[in-house]
Design an enzyme around this catalytic site. Structure first.
Site, PDB file in Angstrom:
ATOM      1  N   HIS A 318       0.783  -1.032  -0.015  1.00 43.76           N
ATOM      2  CA  HIS A 318      -0.206  -0.031   0.046  1.00 43.76           C
ATOM      3  C   HIS A 318       0.912   1.266  -0.073  1.00 43.76           C
ATOM      4  O   HIS A 318       1.732   1.301   0.636  1.00 43.76           O
ATOM      5  CB  HIS A 318      -0.885  -0.072   1.318  1.00 43.76           C
ATOM      6  CG  HIS A 318      -1.667   1.179   1.323  1.00 43.76           C
ATOM      7  ND1 HIS A 318      -1.679   2.319   2.456  1.00 43.76           N
ATOM      8  CD2 HIS A 318      -2.591   1.914   0.503  1.00 43.76           C
ATOM      9  CE1 HIS A 318      -2.291   3.240   2.323  1.00 43.76           C
ATOM     10  NE2 HIS A 318      -2.896   3.033   1.171  1.00 43.76           N
ATOM     11  N   SER A 319       0.414   2.292  -0.822  1.00 46.60           N
ATOM     12  CA  SER A 319       1.253   3.446  -0.918  1.00 46.60           C
ATOM     13  C   SER A 319       2.649   3.321  -1.165  1.00 46.60           C
ATOM     14  O   SER A 319       3.183   2.302  -2.095  1.00 46.60           O
ATOM     15  CB  SER A 319       0.945   4.298   0.186  1.00 46.60           C
ATOM     16  OG  SER A 319       1.468   5.775   0.141  1.00 46.60           O
ATOM     17  N   MET A 320       3.466   3.723  -0.285  1.00 47.63           N
ATOM     18  CA  MET A 320       4.989   3.633  -0.345  1.00 47.63           C
ATOM     19  C   MET A 320       5.564   2.283  -0.307  1.00 47.63           C
ATOM     20  O   MET A 320       6.462   1.861  -0.587  1.00 47.63           O
ATOM     21  CB  MET A 320       5.896   4.587   0.585  1.00 47.63           C
ATOM     22  CG  MET A 320       5.762   6.178   0.464  1.00 47.63           C
ATOM     23  SD  MET A 320       6.322   6.567  -1.225  1.00 47.63           S
ATOM     24  CE  MET A 320       8.008   6.169  -1.179  1.00 47.63           C
TER      25      MET A 320
END
Length: 1162
Positions: A318-320
């Site tokens: 998720h995300s980074m």
């Protein structure tokens, strides 16, 4: 009369802080005070001809008398360093030799100036009074600021209120439990004291802590928690427990439970710090090795013994966390083939979210270069990522944390190994999501879990199916099915159904006619309707389309509707049972019959959101009733050329509600391309009229509409069906093909159209495209209504302003430095020429009239030329590519060509440079006045705190009213600087020292302001304006340093004390520290009258150009450039200093002796 070579604003005022460094100060004071009458006569004679620039109503005689009084012999009098008091006759020549360009702080005339009727070096400069005050603002500056703030308000208002996507996520529920893997300690990794790994188990479903399925590793994003895995892991456990384990076909095919592992990073901040991202990747590779070892341990594993041990892990990031997942494959401790499937959600793959840290920019470049180089190889043996599939899922416009444009993989991965898709495109999801909702959205997590079960196969050591099958499964789950890369399964099937019909059946539809059924079961028995497949080469190009509100049955299902693609099959009696799994006999025991070998089309069905008079959104929420979707089939003639009929089988045995429309239509009628420019669309809009006789589906493609910076308003006239009831209301799908983004509008009348197409600063595609496909609009309208429909499209100018926020928000960390650097350049040029350091406001006004418009005009032309160059085809270059073996399939592409300036790829947006410059001017003005307000407020408070009671003795009053700038001793300043630099080199990052420097500079401005207000003179105002401008410059650099400081503070909180080597460079902060320490003593920067003064202008001009051209992509470099200018200013200050390293020890000894002497009492 006395002159001093020092530039200190405090010392030059001539009060007790300017006492002599002579060993006998009382004799000097006495000698000075014996000449009051002579000085009075001289000043009275000069006052009749010219007024001295002394404020607060004091005459020169009054000033001299105060000097004489203040310099009475006292052991408490303060002796500043580096100051030599001499008579005017003795010092004039030395001053002219040493400090020719520096004006005296107090305007006391020399004898030569009196004779010439002039003031030496401090004659009053006639300036506009309204610009003399730091608070002054010209009409031009005021007007531009008002326009700037109005533009900024319009942008923010549009961002929050216009062109907003609708939220449609349903809530998810779970019963989580976590088992920490305590054995994964310092023996396995050096990060064991900071990070940890957990195994997720769903309560009341699967509470066994032994591993038994397929390993999946969840990686949280920036400041994310390991508990964010709960929704998806809970759905995976529940789905397997309730459905898959009871499906023998799935179990035999290798489907097993998913063992979700999740990592606790202590909510590390990875978006701002590259080293943290590398540390996490290193730790995760070690964690994967440990996780795989669990499956080899009989005490920790509960798998079937005949299954191979896992050799790879599925990654969910998720995300980074998605970027960390890709980083793992380039780390030295990566175990080959331990990762082959990566699914990321809201991950900024294309470029870093911010470029404030050099390490994260460098890490991104290394990662992306590695992936591009790998997929540029011609042969699979040379590609280390050949078996890796990467799926990037973006939330769309609702994600205001990471721009969804950055989730694109078009510049990194070919479509054979991955793709980017938006949640609004995914079947049964059909809604955008914000940055956190993408983790818990119920309808979305179901799709993610099912896609993961589609690709697992425990019968293989990799635990997943081959790459081609994985890609086929992912496309099936995540894409709409109407994309060009979507694969139809019909051609890969074998006939499974034998359809028997009467020979004299009248169910065959004439060639070119449309089949419409308004109700099922009219014949009260199953009935088949046959549509003849047109022959190959039919004019116009044919396409089969079918739309119904019913679910299409698979072979053997007992529903209402089944669609078959059939060919005549002369079957001998008695062979049907052995060749076909299904026998559908609709001949009613007729003597003559026709047998057709058929394939079921249910596997190729495309789900569309239901569009009726009662539906308002393509999704349904928790408190609403579930809305069954429409079923849609679409085949090009080439896909069904091997068949002769399309059989639509109505299996209802009684009247049942439902409808179906099926037809063969011409591509010429159903596809239109409108080639119009953005300028024409902006001026006149676009209007299209659908004729009364039209196909079921009409598609309009507009190649010019490909920018994510524009939003549009689309309207459609009402669909009139007369007396006959309509099948459905108009349904609209807007889509682009790269990346795969679709949005649906049900019961369509008007819609807000925005897209994530060509975006600023985005790298070019891995394969160069000559032309863009642009925006496509797909309309499903009821073809039986026989009424024309008007469609109009216009650019939403106000709504387009809001699209600038997510694409250009990082510009405001760099572009304002263009304004500030030009302002400081103007200030220093005026100061070197006139001796007046003008205010920030006055300098900004001059820049707005002269240099700034020219600079913005030049940058505008540069932006247009860069946009034109970015659309040119790449040139093939011979030789090796980044050290890889030379076998490449494409010409080299410059993936950094869109990093410059404002990143435009379309000359249409030439106005972005002036617009951003205009907004930045307003922001700079507001920051200037905010800094003024802070300094003025604290200056008043500081003045109140400095008031002394009236009953103090004269000596105490003199000390209490001593200058605010009482410079500290050199030894104290040297020790303070040395201690701070030592801490930077060992413990604290230089960003912390920079924050301290900013705070000290604020205090310096507060003291300088109070001193300038109490003893007004040109020199005092010069110093305050100089200190204030340096403060403004430092404040614009502060946001670049704060994120790293936040990371450091976070590491202290979690007791991780390992320093980051990249942020302990003393040279990165030493010039700032030395400059601020110099300013704390009240030392005004000397004037430069030689040609070297042009260097100051060049340095500031270079900062301005760099901030505009490279500031967004390499913002961290702005700190180093300003740091260099600070070093230059320190060098200028040092040029007037009378001390050197050779006299360092003597300075310490003299200051120690002076302090001991001042401590004595007579």
């Amino acid at each position: 009369m006395r002159r001093k070579p020092s530039g200190s604003a405090a010392e030059d005022e001539g009060d007790d802080s300017g006492a002599s460094v002579d060993r006998n100060p009382s004799s000097e004071v006495a000698r000075t005070c014996t000449q009051p009458h002579e000085t009075k006569k001289e000043l009275n004679s000069i006052d009749r001809r010219k007024t001295l620039p002394l404020d607060s109503g004091r005459t020169s005689h009054e000033l001299d008398r105060r000097k004489c009084t203040d310099h009475r012999p006292s052991t408490r009098s303060r002796i500043p360093n580096s100051t030599s008091w001499k008579s005017a006759e003795e010092s004039n020549g030395q001053i002219s030799r040493i400090r020719l360009a520096e004006p005296p702080v107090i305007s006391v005339p020399t004898k030569e100036a009196i004779a010439d009727d002039k003031m030496a070096d401090s004659r009053p400069i006639h300036r506009r009074p309204r610009l003399h005050s730091p608070w002054s603002c010209s009409r031009l500056t005021f007007a531009i600021t008002v326009v700037s703030l109005l533009c900024l308000a319009a942008i923010l208002h549009s961002f929050t209120t216009r062109q907003l996507d609708t939220k449609g996520c349903r809530m998810s529920f779970m019963r989580p439990s976590f088992a920490k893997l305590s054995d994964f300690d310092t023996e396995h990794t050096r990060f064991a004291s900071k990070y940890s790994v957990y195994l997720y188990r769903e309560g009341q479903v699967d509470e066994d802590t032994k591993v038994k399925g397929v390993p999946v590793l969840f990686i949280p994003g920036n400041a994310g928690s390991y508990k964010q895995v709960r929704p998806i892991a809970a759905e995976a456990a529940t789905y397997f427990h309730d459905v898959l384990q009871h499906n023998p076909e799935a179990v035999s095919g290798g489907t097993r439970n998913l063992d979700f592992f999740t990592v606790d990073f202590n909510e590390d901040i990875t978006a701002f710090h590259g080293q943290t991202m590398l540390d996490q990747a290193e730790y995760l590779n070690e964690a994967i090795a440990y996780i795989l070892s669990l499956y080899h341990d009989p005490r920790r594993s509960n798998r079937e013994r005949d299954l191979p041990d896992p050799t790879s892990v599925i990654i969910l990031g998720h995300s980074m966390g998605g970027i960390v997942a890709r980083t793992m494959l380039v780390m030295p401790n990566y175990q080959s083939n331990s990762i082959n499937t990566i699914i990321t959600m809201s991950a900024p793959h294309a470029r870093p979210p911010v470029s404030f840290d050099a390490e994260i920019v460098r890490t991104y470049q290394n990662i992306n270069d590695y992936w591009r180089q790998a997929y540029s190889q011609k042969w699979a043996n040379n590609n280390p990522l050949w078996h890796v599939t990467l799926i990037s899922i973006a939330g769309g416009g609702l994600d205001t944390v990471v721009p969804s444009d950055y989730s694109s993989l078009e510049s990194l991965v070919p479509d054979t190994h991955g793709f980017t898709v938006f949640t609004s495109s995914i079947p049964d999801v059909w809604t955008g999501m914000d940055h956190q909702a993408i983790l818990w959205c119920d309808q979305f997590r179901k799709v993610v879990v099912r896609s993961m079960y589609d690709v697992v196969d425990v019968n293989r050591p990799s635990q997943t199916k081959p790459r081609a099958e994985r890609m086929r499964a992912f496309k099936k789950r995540y894409l709409t099915g109407m994309e060009a890369v979507s694969e139809k399964s019909l051609s890969h099937k074998e006939p499974t159904t034998l359809l028997t019909l009467e020979d004299n059946s009248n169910s065959i539809i004439a060639q070119g006619e449309r089949l419409t059924l308004r109700k099922f079961g009219k014949s009260r028995k199953p009935r088949a309707y046959l549509l003849p497949v047109p022959p190959q080469g039919s004019p116009g190009g044919k396409r089969f389309t079918l739309l119904t509100d019913q679910r299409l049955d698979n072979a053997g299902d007992s529903g209402k509707l089944e669609v078959l693609f059939c060919s005549v099959f002369p079957l001998h009696p008695g062979q049907s049972a052995t060749l076909f799994s299904m026998n559908m006999d609709l001949s009613a025991d007729s003597s003559g019959s026709t047998r057709l070998a058929c394939k079921n089309a249910a596997s190729d069905v495309i789900k569309l959101p239901a569009s009726t008079r009662t539906t308002k959104k393509p999704f349904w929420l928790d408190e609403e009733a579930e809305i069954p979707p429409f079923s849609y089939l679409q085949y090009d003639l080439e896909d069904i050329a091997d068949h002769q009929f399309v059989a639509i089988v109505d299996k209802a045995v009684g009247p049942t509600p439902g409808w179906v429309i099926a037809e063969f239509s011409d591509n010429v009628q159903s596809h239109r391309i409108r080639s119009l420019s953005l300028r024409r669309l902006l001026a006149f809009g676009m209007k299209v009229k659908l004729p009364p006789v039209r196909p079921l589906v009409t598609e309009i493609k507009i190649p010019a509409l490909h920018s994510s910076l524009l939003a549009y308003n689309l309207e459609m006239g009402g669909q009139v069906c007369g007396d006959q009831a309509e099948f459905f209301t108009p349904l609209l799908r807007q889509y682009i093909s790269e990346p795969y983004e679709s949005k649906y509008f049900v019961n369509f009348k008007r819609a807000n159209i925005n897209l994530h197409g060509m975006s600023p600063f985005m790298p070019p595609h891995l394969k160069h495209k000559v032309a863009h496909d642009g925006l496509s609009l797909q309309f499903w309208t009821d073809p039986t209504c026989n009424s024309s429909i008007d469609i109009s499209l216009k650019i939403d100018v106000i709504g387009s302003l809001g699209k600038l926020v997510m694409r250009y928000r990082t510009v405001f960390a760099a572009f304002p430095l263009l304004i500030v650097a030009l302002v400081l350049r103007k200030q220093f040029r005026a100061y070197d020429e006139t001796g007046i350091f003008m205010t920030f406001s006055e300098s900004l006004d001059l820049c707005l009239r002269q240099s700034l418009p020219l600079v913005l005009l030049a940058l505008t032309f540069l932006s247009v030329s860069l946009a034109q160059a970015s659309n040119q085809a790449p040139q093939a270059k011979p030789g090796r590519f980044w050290g890889w073996a030379g076998n490449f399939t494409e010409s080299q592409i410059d993936f950094t060509k869109n990093d410059l300036l404002v990143g435009n790829q379309d000359p249409f947006f030439w106005f972005m440079v002036p617009l951003i410059g205009l907004v930045c001017v307003g922001i700079c003005v507001m920051l200037n006045y905010a800094a003024l307000a802070v300094t003025y407020t604290f200056s008043i408070v500081y003045g109140w705190l400095s008031v002394r009671p009236a009953w103090l003795s004269n000596s105490d009053k003199r000390i209490a009213n001593s200058p605010t700038f009482a410079p500290s001793t050199r030894r104290r300043r040297l020790l303070t600087t040395a201690v701070l630099l030592f801490l930077v080199s060992t413990v604290i990052p230089y960003q912390f020292a920079y924050l301290v420097a900013c705070l000290v500079q604020i205090a310096t401005c507060i003291r300088a302001l109070r001193y300038a207000r109490e003893a007004r003179s040109t020199a005092n105002l010069n110093f305050y304006n100089y200190a204030h401008s340096i403060l403004i410059l430092m404040l614009w650099i502060l946001p670049i340093n704060l994120p790293i400081l936040v990371v450091w503070v976070h590491n202290l909180i979690v007791h991780w004390l390992t320093p980051f080597s990249s942020h302990h460079n003393v040279l990165s902060i030493m010039p700032f520290v030395l400059l601020i320490e110099t300013l704390t003593s009240g030392m005004m920067v000397p004037r430069i009258t030689t040609r070297l003064r042009h260097l100051t202008s060049i340095f500031f001009f270079c900062i301005a150009i760099y901030a505009a051209v490279y500031g967004v992509t390499y913002a961290y470099m702005l700190h180093y450039l300003v740091n260099f200018v600070a070093a230059w200013l320190v060098a200028i200050h040092s040029s007037s200093s009378d001390w050197s390293f050779a006299g360092f020890s003597s300075i310490l000894e003299a200051e120690g002796w002076n302090e001991r002497k001042r401590g004595k009492t007579p």
